[in-house]
Design a protein around this motif. Structure first.
Motif, PDB file in Angstrom:
ATOM      1  N   GLY A   3     -34.896  73.830   2.280  1.00 26.22           N
ATOM      2  CA  GLY A   3     -34.575  73.449   3.623  1.00 26.22           C
ATOM      3  C   GLY A   3     -33.331  72.367   3.610  1.00 26.22           C
ATOM      4  N   LEU A   4     -32.835  72.168   2.660  1.00 18.35           N
ATOM      5  CA  LEU A   4     -31.906  70.946   2.516  1.00 18.35           C
ATOM      6  C   LEU A   4     -30.563  71.772   2.468  1.00 18.35           C
ATOM      7  N   THR A   5     -29.557  71.697   3.209  1.00 22.13           N
ATOM      8  CA  THR A   5     -28.226  72.157   3.182  1.00 22.13           C
ATOM      9  C   THR A   5     -27.246  70.941   2.677  1.00 22.13           C
ATOM     10  N   VAL A   6     -26.380  71.514   1.709  1.00 23.04           N
ATOM     11  CA  VAL A   6     -25.235  70.537   1.041  1.00 23.04           C
ATOM     12  C   VAL A   6     -23.856  71.011   1.544  1.00 23.04           C
ATOM     13  N   GLU A   7     -23.133  70.258   1.881  1.00 19.15           N
ATOM     14  CA  GLU A   7     -21.665  70.776   2.360  1.00 19.15           C
ATOM     15  C   GLU A   7     -20.762  69.912   1.315  1.00 19.15           C
ATOM     16  N   THR A   8     -19.754  70.451   0.748  1.00 19.16           N
ATOM     17  CA  THR A   8     -18.734  69.461   0.109  1.00 19.16           C
ATOM     18  C   THR A   8     -17.456  69.407   0.719  1.00 19.16           C
ATOM     19  N   PHE A   9     -17.067  68.288   0.808  1.00 19.56           N
ATOM     20  CA  PHE A   9     -15.686  67.688   1.412  1.00 19.56           C
ATOM     21  C   PHE A   9     -14.696  67.324   0.472  1.00 19.56           C
ATOM     22  N   VAL A  10     -13.822  67.718   0.062  1.00 26.96           N
ATOM     23  CA  VAL A  10     -12.784  67.135  -0.862  1.00 26.96           C
ATOM     24  C   VAL A  10     -11.772  66.337  -0.117  1.00 26.96           C
ATOM     25  N   LEU A  11     -11.828  65.113  -0.401  1.00 29.49           N
ATOM     26  CA  LEU A  11     -11.077  63.915   0.216  1.00 29.49           C
ATOM     27  C   LEU A  11     -10.345  63.181  -0.648  1.00 29.49           C
ATOM     28  N   GLY A  12      -9.266  62.856   0.193  1.00 26.87           N
ATOM     29  CA  GLY A  12      -8.064  61.841  -0.520  1.00 26.87           C
ATOM     30  C   GLY A  12      -7.425  62.384  -1.265  1.00 26.87           C
ATOM     31  N   PRO A  13      -6.455  61.603  -1.969  1.00 22.06           N
ATOM     32  CA  PRO A  13      -5.390  61.885  -2.912  1.00 22.06           C
ATOM     33  C   PRO A  13      -5.983  62.219  -4.147  1.00 22.06           C
ATOM     34  N   ASP A  14      -7.179  61.759  -4.667  1.00 14.60           N
ATOM     35  CA  ASP A  14      -7.752  62.088  -5.969  1.00 14.60           C
ATOM     36  C   ASP A  14      -8.632  63.241  -5.807  1.00 14.60           C
ATOM     37  N   GLU A  15      -8.773  63.977  -4.565  1.00 15.83           N
ATOM     38  CA  GLU A  15      -9.514  65.055  -4.417  1.00 15.83           C
ATOM     39  C   GLU A  15     -10.873  64.851  -4.869  1.00 15.83           C
ATOM     40  N   THR A  16     -11.527  63.718  -3.973  1.00 15.06           N
ATOM     41  CA  THR A  16     -13.048  63.312  -4.594  1.00 15.06           C
ATOM     42  C   THR A  16     -14.145  64.227  -3.640  1.00 15.06           C
TER      43      THR A  16
END
Length: 207
Positions: A3-16
């Motif tokens: 039941g856990l949803t995981v979403e990924t966001f690639v943020l910033g100049p270092d693509e974190t």
């Protein structure tokens, strides 16, 4: 994943990689890179109540967007106090001294052990090596672990920054990550998701 949803966001100049975990209308965030507008928008769009922000370590690319996130979605922040020294070291030398304004927020220092997040058990793992205070967050029921810059797909984190340690990093991976179930998904601070079994079989640092 239980039941856990995981979403990924690639943020910033270092693509974190920043991770938004949600369940039953509540959310937690693991690491917040610079320029977190897309993350903030998503939390609002889903109407999530933010329970907390968990930081794997005190490098700017993993915490530079926390203040901006908290301005829209107030929540407690958790991290290890073992990386506090990085605030006194210049960016050129691997610290965050020139950017303390970005990271001037209160946080609760936590160590290894069991906690509850999103109504599930979350095990905080002490995984030093990339930094002395590096932490990983393991959700047993969901079969996933968030490791920051400890381990990547067929690679490991750098250890040439202040108080990094190659032997300590490899030891953390062996004793904290490779003991998890083989099918455990590994969500790293940069790059694609991998699994424990994939890294045991393919990561050149352990062959």
């Amino acid at each position: 994943m239980a039941g856990l949803t995981v979403e990924t966001f690639v943020l910033g100049p270092d693509e974190t990689n920043c991770y938004l975990l949600s369940r039953n209308g509540k959310g937690v965030v693991v690491d917040v890179g610079l320029d977190p507008a897309r993350l903030i928008e998503r939390i609002s769009e889903c109407g999530l109540e933010l329970e907390g922000v968990y930081l794997t370590h005190f490098h700017l690319d993993h915490m530079g967007g926390v203040k901006e996130l908290l301005a829209s979605h107030p929540a407690p922040v958790f991290s290890s106090g073992g990386d506090e020294f990085l605030k006194e070291i210049s960016l050129e030398a691997g610290g965050i001294r020139e950017f303390v304004a970005y990271v001037d927020f209160p946080y609760e220092s936590i160590g290894p052990g069991r906690r509850t997040a999103l109504g599930q058990t979350m095990v905080v793992l002490d995984t030093p090596g990339h930094t002395p205070g590096s932490l990983s967050y393991f959700f047993p029921a969901a079969g996933c672990v968030f490791v920051g810059d400890l381990l990547f797909m067929i690679a490991v984190g750098r250890t040439d920054l202040p108080r990094g340690s190659g032997p300590e990093l490899l030891g953390s991976i062996r004793s904290r990550i490779f003991i998890l179930p083989d099918e455990t998904r590994i969500y790293s601070g940069h790059g694609p998701m991998t699994t424990v079994t994939h890294e045991k079989r393919n990561n050149p640092h352990f062959l």
